[in-house]
Design an enzyme around this catalytic site. Structure first.
Site, short mmCIF file in Angstrom:
data_model
loop_
_atom_site.label_atom_id
_atom_site.label_comp_id
_atom_site.label_asym_id
_atom_site.label_seq_id
_atom_site.Cartn_x
_atom_site.Cartn_y
_atom_site.Cartn_z
CE LYS A 76 90.68 34.04 4.71
NZ LYS A 76 89.77 35.01 5.38
CB SER A 153 89.26 33.52 9.06
OG SER A 153 88.94 34.43 8.03
CB SER A 177 88.53 37.36 8.74
OG SER A 177 87.93 36.44 9.60
N1 GLN Z 1 85.80 35.84 13.85
C1 GLN Z 1 84.64 36.04 13.05
C2 GLN Z 1 83.92 34.74 12.86
O1 GLN Z 1 84.38 33.77 13.36
C3 GLN Z 1 84.99 36.70 11.76
C4 GLN Z 1 85.34 35.77 10.66
C5 GLN Z 1 85.58 36.47 9.35
O2 GLN Z 1 85.63 37.69 9.26
N2 GLN Z 1 85.71 35.67 8.30
O3 GLN Z 1 82.91 34.66 12.24
#
Ligand code: GLN
Length: 488
Positions: A76, A153, A177
């Protein structure tokens, strides 16, 4: 070769049936062929990959093979990689080349992995469809013609693994995410206990929640990969002393008269989910019952407030973490008339809308007028949720719940910020509590798309979380290779 699981690939590498150079080449060919369409990589590193692979083959030939020796993986693009651009999918870091290696990526280098490239994601990991990426959204390899989201994400990671453009990938999970994108691409996504994998060198979003973890095609693969990512790190003050060890296939936790109490969260029962999710979840529960698990209802009274608490705490921490991007030391710099003007111009140009929104919310909730009513209140809710999980785990060993309400949506679906935030309903509570949760495929919906469910455990009960996830994986027994791209 791209159909092999991580364990199968290791077996063939160890027996000499294939080499890492061959395996890596076949993945690079896949990237060549589908990389642009899936947009799952921000940076591909073919020379590095071939060099890693050759070094791995040499190690194996001399009898010094490492635990993941020769396995081609995607990182990532939130993990700093020495000498390789690390963007966090932001214009702010578009040309940032770190001089250091994150602990997790270093651990994976030490395990012998081959780096294929840096996977796409939401900008600074803020988002749910990976649409906030400065480099455009990655695409879900399932039913390609529908142009579905691979989630976020860690959407580049799930797109790459699901589409056969990497054998496994790293993700990070601050509010879901790893688990949400894994669920809607038919992959396994493990958010370990907070502190098990070091955050050092991972671009910070919300430090008290950020959790690196593996994304793989099978649960056994996730366990093996996690054991190579985890470990105490003196460079991360929240790193746990515990490691996580797993050398081969996970042992069954059910069957042969074994006893296990599995909790189902009462408060989630009234949350609207798709009929497919509901029936597959119920099917898997009844399978667990027939394998000898005792199903008990548990209550996490404040769990539906987790979203509100998360969307205060995460932006608050983000606003503080992202203050460092001021154009002075590294990253984008847009010259202004004076220092303040340079800050303003740099940050306005470098950050996308969602990241700016989070920083504004975060700054607001931390301001002296709002601190008590918002931030402190959210911190109390967080404490109550963590306590409720502790009490629930007095009545059961592990908990199961859906990973999402439904299957992958079209990337063209237009949702308001609040509608996006609501998609995290099933995942954020585990981050607030710091407990391990694994999303595992639980079946295919009527529309042919995969759905996932979570197994949740006590802090440091990661092993049993994975063990139960493996039972669910085999009872669901879906073929999680998207036919459109992994042609059968
Ligand atoms: N969808 C969540 C957010 O937008 C989780 C993001 C994440 O876990 N990095 O914050």
């Amino acid at each position: 070769m791209i159909n092999l699981t991580l364990l199968e690939a290791l077996e063939k590498l160890n027996s000499g049936e294939i080499t890492s150079v061959e395996l890596t080449k076949s993945y690079l060919e896949r990237i060549e062929k589908y990389g642009t369409e899936l947009n799952c990589y921000i940076t591909v590193t073919p020379e590095r990959a071939m060099a890693d692979a050759a070094a791995s083959d040499a190690r194996r030939a001399s009898g010094n093979a490492l635990p993941l020796d020769g396995i081609p993986m995607a990182m990532k693009d939130l993990f700093a990689t020495r000498g390789i651009r690390t963007t966090a999918a932001s214009r702010m870091l578009e040309n940032f080349v770190p001089e250091y290696e994150s602990t997790v990526s270093q651990n994976l280098i030490n395990a012998g992995t081959v780096l294929l490239g840096k996977a796409n994601l939401d900008e600074f990991a803020m988002g749910t469809f990976s649409k906030t990426s400065y480099f455009g959204a990655p695409v879900n390899p399932w039913q390609l013609e529908k142009h579905l989201t691979a989630g976020g994400s860690s959407g580049g990671s799930t797109s790459a693994v699901a589409g056969g453009l990497a054998l496994c990938a790293t993700g990070t999970d601050t509010g879901g995410s790893i688990r949400f994108p894994a669920a809607i691409t038919g992959m396994v996504g493990m958010k370990p206990t907070y502190g098990l994998c070091s955050r050092w060198g991972c671009v910070a979003f919300a430090s008290s929640l950020d959790t690196p973890g593996p994304i793989t095609r099978t649960v056994d693969d996730a366990a093996l990969m996690l054991s190579c990512m985890a470990g105490h790190d003196p460079k991360d003050s929240t790193s746990a002393p515990n490691g996580f060890t797993c050398n081969g296939p996970l042992e069954p936790i059910l069957g042969n008269g074994k006893k296990l109490r599995v909790g189902v969260i009462k408060e989630f029962a009234n949350v609207e989910i798709s009929p497919d999710m509901k029936s597959l979840f119920e099917k898997r529960i009844s399978d667990l019952k027939s394998m000898g698990a005792e199903i008990v209802e548990v209550s996490i009274p404040n769990i539906l407030d987790a979203l509100a608490a998360y969307y205060i705490i995460a932006p608050a921490e983000a606003s503080s973490n992202l203050a460092r991007y001021d154009g002075m030391r590294y990253g984008l710099r847009v010259e202004g008339t004076d220092l303040i003007d340079t800050y303003k111009k740099t940050r306005a140009a470098g950050f996308g809308d969602e990241v700016q929104r989070r920083m504004i919310i975060g700054t607001a909730v931390l301001s002296s007028e709002s601190y008590d009513v918002y931030f402190m209140q959210a911190a109390r809710v967080r404490r109550m949720i963590a306590d409720s999980f502790n009490s629930a785990f007095e009545q059961c060993d592990l908990i199961v719940c859906p990973s999402s309400a439904g299957t992958a949506m079209s990337l063209d679906t237009s949702l308001s910020p609040l509608e996006f935030y609501a998609l995290d309903l099933f995942t954020v509570a585990m981050n607030l509590a710091g407990i391990p949760a694994c999303s595992v495929p639980c079946g295919l919906a009527q529309n042919g798309l995969p759905l996932g469910m979570q197994v949740v455990g006590r802090r440091f009960d990661d092993m049993r979380v994975l063990q139960l996830a493996k039972h669910i994986e085999s009872s669901a027994s879906i073929d999680n290779r998207p036919t459109t791209i992994m042609g059968k």
